[in-house]
Design a protein around this motif. Structure first.
Motif, PDB file in Angstrom:
ATOM      1  N   ALA A 138      14.142  19.525   9.812  1.00 37.78           N
ATOM      2  CA  ALA A 138      14.511  18.420   8.931  1.00 37.78           C
ATOM      3  C   ALA A 138      15.946  18.563   8.424  1.00 37.78           C
ATOM      4  N   GLU A 139      16.405  19.810   8.235  1.00 32.15           N
ATOM      5  CA  GLU A 139      17.785  20.035   7.798  1.00 32.15           C
ATOM      6  C   GLU A 139      18.777  19.543   8.845  1.00 32.15           C
ATOM      7  N   ARG A 140      18.390  19.630  10.106  1.00 33.92           N
ATOM      8  CA  ARG A 140      19.255  19.115  11.170  1.00 33.92           C
ATOM      9  C   ARG A 140      19.092  17.605  11.317  1.00 33.92           C
ATOM     10  N   ASP A 228      16.559  18.305  -1.416  1.00 33.92           N
ATOM     11  CA  ASP A 228      17.770  18.766  -2.094  1.00 33.92           C
ATOM     12  C   ASP A 228      19.009  18.716  -1.202  1.00 33.92           C
ATOM     13  N   TYR A 229      18.901  18.100  -0.029  1.00 27.35           N
ATOM     14  CA  TYR A 229      20.079  18.010   0.843  1.00 27.35           C
ATOM     15  C   TYR A 229      21.096  17.070   0.188  1.00 27.35           C
ATOM     16  N   PRO A 230      22.331  17.517  -0.090  1.00 24.58           N
ATOM     17  CA  PRO A 230      23.287  16.726  -0.869  1.00 24.58           C
ATOM     18  C   PRO A 230      23.549  15.330  -0.315  1.00 24.58           C
ATOM     19  N   GLY A 231      23.722  15.203   1.011  1.00 20.47           N
ATOM     20  CA  GLY A 231      23.995  13.892   1.583  1.00 20.47           C
ATOM     21  C   GLY A 231      22.854  12.923   1.362  1.00 20.47           C
ATOM     22  N   LEU A 232      21.616  13.396   1.509  1.00 19.63           N
ATOM     23  CA  LEU A 232      20.450  12.556   1.279  1.00 19.63           C
ATOM     24  C   LEU A 232      20.356  12.161  -0.190  1.00 19.63           C
ATOM     25  N   LEU A 260      23.917  19.412  -8.656  1.00 17.04           N
ATOM     26  CA  LEU A 260      24.580  19.847  -7.426  1.00 17.04           C
ATOM     27  C   LEU A 260      26.096  19.927  -7.613  1.00 17.04           C
ATOM     28  N   ASP A 261      26.648  21.120  -7.414  1.00 14.10           N
ATOM     29  CA  ASP A 261      28.082  21.342  -7.634  1.00 14.10           C
ATOM     30  C   ASP A 261      28.965  20.622  -6.622  1.00 14.10           C
TER      31      ASP A 261
END
Length: 338
Positions: A138-140, A228-232, A260-261
């Motif tokens: 899913a991260e990919r 928690d994926y920043p782009g999502l 998120l930093d």
């Protein structure tokens, strides 16, 4: 005479392959070459790329076995061939059945490597589901869901620069033969082109952008597996219309955006304001007390002092509220909460 005919056929097939002839009208010659068992580099690939539905149905066993077990082919070619077979799965079910396992394995392998093109995108949409995906995949996948292919025909341009207004830093991707793949997570992203001297150009007439994979069900899977994926997070917490409030389903993503930093400070503060506004509009929210216990009060008080202190008193957290009142004052705080 037979050898003479084979030599002529070999010459014809070799010339066609050297000329990269992939139109369906040339399938006849490639099929003859396969039937004559000619050993010509690329013959099987050109056979597959030029065949139509009839060609798939009559595909020789040697071709089927070659593409099931040969892993050295360029992934673009394999994706095109497998999509062709998948597109015709209802017309030639016996061929599709023999390939399905290989197609599913190919899809997973390419996802693990983060590959995508227009044909792979179709295969991802058809063959990826909850049973196949895990957090690692899913991260990919989530990155591919926001991948755009940029095409630039200006030879002076060497790189693509992407800057998201809400995210720190920028993404620089070199152009390869006028093409590049970038990630865009919102309409407020800026695309710039850069030449060899590092000059940047903002004109949209210099390029075309095409999203490769736009599948809502896959986005939903990623929301569960990599929330928690920043782009999502940035995509889901996109710019709101004036007066538009966040929903309970999006609240966890706004809460993540607050922390998120990678995001700009101003954007994180705007998200904190949205979170506080949600809790003000939904009194008695069961998770509010635990949330107030874990947040950074100085950060949230800058976003909306009145809302934070009101929520603290509503939840009976008087000691925390009193300390903040001493530090930041009581201006604009409702009397009933003092």
């Amino acid at each position: 005479e037979v050898n003479h005919s084979r030599d002529i056929l070999r010459a014809i097939c070799s010339i066609l392959i050297a000329g990269d002839q992939k139109d369906p009208e040339y399938f006849h010659w490639y099929a003859l070459g396969v039937n004559q068992d000619l050993r010509i580099t690329g013959l099987y690939e050109y056979y597959m790329e030029t065949m139509d539905e009839y060609g798939i149905e009559k595909m020789p066993q040697i071709i089927r076995m070659y593409f099931i077990y040969n892993n050295t082919l360029d992934f673009h070619k394999r994706a095109k061939i497998y999509r062709n077979i998948s597109d015709n799965r209802d017309n030639v079910p016996q061929v599709y059945r023999s390939y399905r396992e290989a197609i599913e394995r190919f899809v997973t392998e390419q996802l693990e490597m983060g590959k995508i093109d227009e044909n792979l995108a179709v295969l991802y949409e058809r063959y990826l589901d909850k049973q196949v995906l895990n957090r690692s995949l899913a991260e990919r996948l989530v990155k591919l869901l926001f991948t755009f292919e940029i095409t630039c025909k200006n030879p002076n341009m060497k790189s693509i620069v992407v800057a998201h207004r809400r995210m720190k830093g920028e993404q620089i991707v070199p152009l390869n033969h006028g093409r590049a793949q970038i990630q865009l997570y919102g309409e407020d992203a800026r695309i710039l082109l850069m030449d060899e001297e590092k000059n940047r150009y903002a004109s949209t007439s210099l390029y075309m952008a095409e999203r490769l994979l736009d599948t809502p069900k896959l986005v939903e899977y990623c929301m569960e597996l990599v929330p928690d994926y920043p782009g999502l997070v940035m995509y889901l917490c996109g710019p709101r219309k004036e007066g538009e409030k966040i929903t309970g389903s999006l609240l966890p993503f706004f809460q993540r955006a607050c922390e998120l930093d990678v995001f700009q400070d101003a954007y994180r503060e705007a998200c904190r304001k949205q979170v506080l506004a949600y809790y003000m509009d939904n009194p008695g929210e069961e998770k509010l007390f635990s949330y107030l216990k874990q947040i950074s009060y100085p950060d949230f008080i800058r976003a909306d002092k009145t809302a934070l202190l009101t929520l603290l008193t509503q939840e009976g957290m008087y000691e925390e509220a009193f300390i903040l009142l001493e530090m930041y004052g009581a201006e604009r705080i409702p009397l009933k909460h003092l």
